[in-house]
Design an enzyme around this catalytic site. Structure first.
Site, short mmCIF file in Angstrom:
data_model
loop_
_atom_site.label_atom_id
_atom_site.label_comp_id
_atom_site.label_asym_id
_atom_site.label_seq_id
_atom_site.Cartn_x
_atom_site.Cartn_y
_atom_site.Cartn_z
NE ARG A 93 -1.43 3.80 -0.86
CZ ARG A 93 -1.14 4.61 -0.18
NH1 ARG A 93 -0.12 5.49 -0.26
NH2 ARG A 93 -2.06 4.91 1.04
N GLY A 94 -3.56 5.89 -2.56
CA GLY A 94 -3.85 6.86 -1.86
C GLY A 94 -4.88 7.84 -2.54
CB ALA A 95 -8.35 9.33 -1.91
CD GLN B 201 -2.29 -0.10 2.00
OE1 GLN B 201 -2.28 -1.01 2.73
NE2 GLN B 201 -3.20 -0.36 1.03
CG ASP C 109 -9.53 5.91 0.33
OD1 ASP C 109 -9.27 5.61 1.27
OD2 ASP C 109 -8.99 5.44 -1.03
CE LYS D 233 -6.49 0.58 1.97
NZ LYS D 233 -7.09 -0.05 0.82
#
Lengths: 349, 349
Positions: free
Chosen positions: A45-47, A195, A236, A247
């Site tokens: 995950r993480g843009a 996260q 994002d 987020k």
């Protein structure tokens, strides 16, 4: 450096972020369908990491294709991109990666199939290397904004685990620490997916950067007690006017920052900036499964029959953002102008 | 009505709030040491419930005493009160209850020991009944402040489970619903102990009041989307100037409320108002075990070696508080005057 996502001879390899911080386990995807699942289920995950993972998934799918003509390969490419494009709607890097791989294909269309496949693999690997270089450039630009000595709050994970290594927000913190700044990080745990406590704390402890985990609802008290000198988060998607989707909970942190006169910085590669979206109202916000809120570690925390909201992101209006740190330099308000200017700029060293 | 704490022939009986919402289990304490444990371990929590539980624990300890003279019984009473007074430092109701039981003892000092014991039991039972009546009065006063139709956000649990029944903040909501107002409650889950998801949601679903659980960090997004018309929370201690100590995260909600122009109400019995403490800086803030943050449902969520903050409460300055709803009426700024005025007032009907 953490190997968040990596092209290997046997497939695309990921550190399984759902298992951290207690288990360091890797999974190798052998098909693009597996890569789509890994993105959807937040193994990665993480843009920025989603963007490169998508590119590698596309390269993998094309490599596995049995197409015998460029036309058939194009059809396969489109199907692969459709599947991967449906995984996480908010991260614009996903669509940027798909666009870039499709453009690459168009440029190669008349070449032998084997050469097209190899070039797409190389393109994905190039995006991986560019991501790390961009993070390091962000770090160089952003480090000057960090306090010489003090607390820096971050939300979610915009670190090595959200990118191909080094990180966006955590890259800025790492660069400041490398310059000798004495930074103590406050990491919001970031419900529901944690996260902050699971990922940000894990990678900062690994690097020996002093870190305190707090519940999200402690951020206000920490600011009021004077423990926080700056805030830096990732993004994002950033609209053309500087509105930032990040987020869920980022907006709350931004409002608290304003109330306490603390600068609120966003660090993101230029691929996160979506100049085609005028403002934050045009950014789709992913709703995730309510089970992320109702159950923790398999245990039910809410009564049957209650309703749940679980938006994965919120939008922080540009007026709360002190600066946007990119690999091309730092943008400040009015973002409508400064982001356009950066769009025309080369990558600054 | 929920029986949060109850005097029974076999001891003081509590619903075990650590087991909700999936198990409805009761525990009966046969000694005052057990009552102290139950308060410390948050089997019972919520400032008003802590106060009455303390009184019942004192009555139980005195009942069990083998003292044969009033002097010896006084010594036992002091020891019992010392132990119970050390359980939760922030809730001023605890000290109010101890004071009231000690005063009662002083007034009865020359009576036969059996009569003293019986009178202390009756005093504790009276405090239980008074608490419910106070909640119902708060409900009558506060209901008018609730929107006729709309979302009301609450933090932590200031409900029947935080009192002897009906609730302070949730009492106001219940009274508004009983008057026919169409309220949809948004319950912050309230990390780390999850009083919102586990307790507030449980008792509101039981009552058929529409409720949505959100992560604490979603409150800002819900307000920005226009879903919240008012906020009502409880309090663990209110200083003479109107500063409010309440569950960690309350301050963040208050800042968000101000930013969005949403009224922020505090509902608390007069026993929560500590006129001897000038302002919030004089309120002791309990730090709880870091394990509440690091582990959820027994699973480790943070890496070894990370630091943790776990203040159980924060202080919301009076300037963020639109009104304080008590059983004696509603106070508004300047609280230094209005709370003093209420202190002199009789309980309003």
């Amino acid at each position: 450096m953490i190997q968040t996502v990596e092209w290997t001879d046997s497939g695309v390899r990921f550190i399984d972020q759902t298992k951290l911080p207690t288990e360091e386990v890797y999974v190798t995807c052998k098909t693009h369908e597996q890569v789509a699942d890994v993105i959807r289920n937040m193994v990665v995950r993480g843009a920025p990491a989603i963007g490169v993972s998508a590119a590698m998934g596309i390269a993998l799918g094309v490599k596995n294709s049995n197409a015998e003509t460029a036309g058939d390969l194009k059809r396969d490419l489109d199907n692969i991109c459709d599947l991967i494009g449906k995984t996480r709607p908010t991260a614009v890097n996903l669509f940027w990666a798909i666009r870039r791989m499709k453009d690459k294909f168009e440029n190669l269309r008349l070449r032998p199939l084997q050469q097209i496949k190899q070039s797409l693999i190389e393109e994905a690997k190039r995006m991986h290397a560019e991501d790390i270089a961009a993070n390091q450039a962000m770090g160089r630009h952003g480090a000057a904004l960090m306090p010489a000595n003090g607390g820096v709050l971050t939300h979610c994970n915009a670190g090595g685990l959200a990118t191909c290594g080094y990180g966006t927000a955590l890259g800025v913190i790492r660069a400041a620490v490398e310059q000798g700044k004495k930074i103590h990080v406050f990491a919001d745990e970031t419900r529901p997916f944690l996260q902050g406590s699971r990922l940000t704390a894990w990678e900062l402890v690994k690097d020996g950067i002093p870190t305190t985990v707090i519940s999200d609802n402690m951020a206000g008290a920490m600011m009021k007690q004077g423990k926080i000198g700056a805030i830096v988060v990732g993004a994002d998607r950033i609209a053309a006017n500087g509105d930032v989707a990040n987020k869920i909970g980022t907006y709350t942190v931004a409002v608290l920052a304003k109330e306490h006169g603390i600068p609120f910085y966003v660090a993101a590669p230029f691929s996160t900036i979506d100049l085609e979206t005028t403002d934050g109202s045009g950014i789709p916000i992913e709703q995730r499964n309510s089970r992320e809120v109702t159950h923790i570690a398999g245990k039910q925390m809410t009564p049957d029959g209650v309703e749940i909201e679980n938006p994965a992101f919120d939008v922080t209006p540009a007026k709360y953002v002190s600066a946007i740190i990119t690999e091309r330099g730092i943008a400040r308000a009015p973002y409508g102008e400064t982001l356009q200017n950066l769009a025309g700029a080369a990558v600054a060293g």
